[in-house]
Design a protein around this motif. Structure first.
Motif, short mmCIF file in Angstrom:
data_model
loop_
_atom_site.label_atom_id
_atom_site.label_comp_id
_atom_site.label_asym_id
_atom_site.label_seq_id
_atom_site.Cartn_x
_atom_site.Cartn_y
_atom_site.Cartn_z
N GLY A 1 -12.11 19.56 170.21
CA GLY A 1 -12.34 18.90 168.92
C GLY A 1 -12.85 19.84 167.85
O GLY A 1 -13.71 19.46 167.04
N SER A 2 -12.31 21.04 167.80
CA SER A 2 -12.82 22.04 166.86
C SER A 2 -12.36 21.78 165.43
O SER A 2 -11.17 21.56 165.18
N PRO A 3 -13.29 21.84 164.47
CA PRO A 3 -12.85 21.82 163.07
C PRO A 3 -12.24 23.16 162.70
O PRO A 3 -12.49 24.17 163.36
N ASN A 4 -11.45 23.16 161.65
CA ASN A 4 -10.89 24.40 161.16
C ASN A 4 -11.51 24.79 159.83
O ASN A 4 -12.23 25.77 159.74
N LYS A 5 -11.28 23.99 158.80
CA LYS A 5 -11.67 24.39 157.44
C LYS A 5 -13.03 23.84 157.04
O LYS A 5 -13.25 22.63 157.02
N LEU A 6 -13.94 24.76 156.69
CA LEU A 6 -15.23 24.33 156.13
C LEU A 6 -15.00 23.55 154.84
O LEU A 6 -15.77 22.62 154.52
N GLU A 7 -13.95 23.87 154.13
CA GLU A 7 -13.64 23.18 152.89
C GLU A 7 -13.47 21.68 153.11
O GLU A 7 -13.94 20.86 152.30
N VAL A 8 -12.82 21.30 154.20
CA VAL A 8 -12.63 19.87 154.52
C VAL A 8 -13.99 19.21 154.77
O VAL A 8 -14.25 18.09 154.31
N ILE A 9 -14.86 19.91 155.47
CA ILE A 9 -16.19 19.38 155.76
C ILE A 9 -16.99 19.22 154.48
O ILE A 9 -17.64 18.19 154.25
N LYS B 1 -25.74 30.51 161.75
CA LYS B 1 -26.99 30.66 162.51
C LYS B 1 -26.75 30.39 164.00
O LYS B 1 -27.24 31.13 164.87
N TYR B 2 -26.01 29.36 164.29
CA TYR B 2 -25.68 29.01 165.67
C TYR B 2 -24.92 30.17 166.33
O TYR B 2 -25.14 30.50 167.50
N LYS C 1 -24.32 34.56 170.32
CA LYS C 1 -24.20 35.99 170.62
C LYS C 1 -25.33 36.45 171.52
O LYS C 1 -25.11 37.20 172.49
N ALA C 2 -26.55 36.05 171.21
CA ALA C 2 -27.70 36.46 172.01
C ALA C 2 -27.56 35.98 173.45
O ALA C 2 -27.90 36.70 174.40
N THR C 3 -27.02 34.77 173.63
CA THR C 3 -26.84 34.22 174.98
C THR C 3 -25.75 34.97 175.73
O THR C 3 -25.88 35.27 176.92
N MET D 1 -16.41 26.09 166.40
CA MET D 1 -16.28 26.87 165.18
C MET D 1 -17.24 28.07 165.21
O MET D 1 -16.84 29.20 164.89
N ALA D 2 -18.49 27.84 165.62
CA ALA D 2 -19.48 28.90 165.69
C ALA D 2 -19.10 29.95 166.73
O ALA D 2 -19.30 31.15 166.53
N THR D 3 -18.55 29.50 167.86
CA THR D 3 -18.13 30.41 168.92
C THR D 3 -17.03 31.35 168.45
O THR D 3 -17.08 32.57 168.67
#
Length: 280
Positions: A172-180, A126-127, A132-134, A151-153
């Motif tokens: 400080g970007s996360p990589n894997k959604l699985e880790v989260i 969603k972010y 994208k709109a911005t 991550m969203a970017t």
């Protein structure tokens, strides 16, 4: 007592997910996803309002409400700043001030369900649509993004490339959604049956299984010069995420900050970012 409650409440949520899942797998997974997607919305504090009031503000209609945009006008390149989870545009004050001295044209947005933007639910997908709109509206040459904002970017740019963007900074970007998600499961204690149903729900809702949503896999489609910064003492996002993303991003360079933890607010980081942006 407060610490006991802080530990007990997530486990009660997990128990609730498990219980509902016994009667409806779909409902149990949906509730688990909703709880995961609700940030703790803190009020924009008075000192934050004071700083943010120095910008021109714009509310932009989007999906289920309005999102807030801040604009500090400058004659230099346009830079878009995307904050992370449970934050708002004020978090960029430490970087905005030096960018203003260099006359950058600065845009910040509050993510859905954050700061002065509407909504109650937040996801990186969603972010990414708001990002994208911005970008479509302001055509920035530079993006600096923190944590899940990074991550969203990257997710957004992998599927909707913008030629206007010449440099990207990921902090400080996360990589894997699985880790989260595994962290979420560990915190709440919901069982593997709920996890599997949640995985199926994400595939239906977003087109990705949990293990398929990786910043590094999206980053390999982006050949924009990028600086990736991480701190080995980050207790929120594993340090190896930086190396995983950089290994697949064609024009990425990395910088290991000795200060700043996950937030990366420090002068060391500011100096590195500014040096990267000012390089021809």
């Amino acid at each position: 007592m407060k610490k006991l409650l802080e530990k007990a409440i997530p486990k009660l949520y997990g128990f609730y997910f498990n219980f509902i899942h016994l009667f409806s797998k779909e409902k149990g997974a949906r509730i688990a996803l909703d709880v995961f997607s609700i940030p703790r919305r803190s009020k924009v504090l008075e000192h934050q309002k004071e700083f943010l009031s120095t910008a021109r503000t714009q509310q932009i209609a989007f999906e289920d409400g309005l999102f807030m945009l801040y604009h500090w006008k400058g004659s230099g390149p346009t830079v878009l700043l995307n904050h992370g989870w449970e934050s708002n545009s004020f978090r960029w004050k430490y970087l905005i001030e030096p960018l203003q001295k260099l006359d950058y044209n600065i845009i910040c947005i509050d993510a859905p369900a954050h700061g002065n933007s509407d909504g109650t639910l937040f996801t990186a997908v969603k972010y990414s649509r708001i990002i994208k709109a911005t970008i479509d509206l302001y055509q920035p040459e530079i993006i600096v993004a923190h944590s899940v904002g990074a991550m969203a970017t990257i997710f957004q740019e992998s599927s909707n490339r913008h030629d206007c963007i010449k440099k990207i900074v990921l902090l400080g970007s996360p990589n894997k959604l699985e880790v989260i998600m595994q962290g979420y499961q560990s915190l709440t204690g919901f069982n593997n049956s709920v996890y599997n149903s949640l995985n199926k729900l994400l595939k239906t809702k977003f087109g990705f299984h949990i293990e398929e949503f990786n910043t590094a896999d999206f980053a390999k489609k982006i050949d924009t010069p990028a600086l990736i910064v991480h701190n080995p003492n980050d207790i929120i996002v594993p340090y190896e995420a930086m190396e995983e993303i950089a290994a697949k991003m064609p024009q990425a360079t990395t910088y290991t900050s000795q200060t700043g933890g996950h937030s990366l607010y420090t002068q060391e980081v500011i100096d590195e970012v500014i040096t990267f942006l000012e390089e021809s």
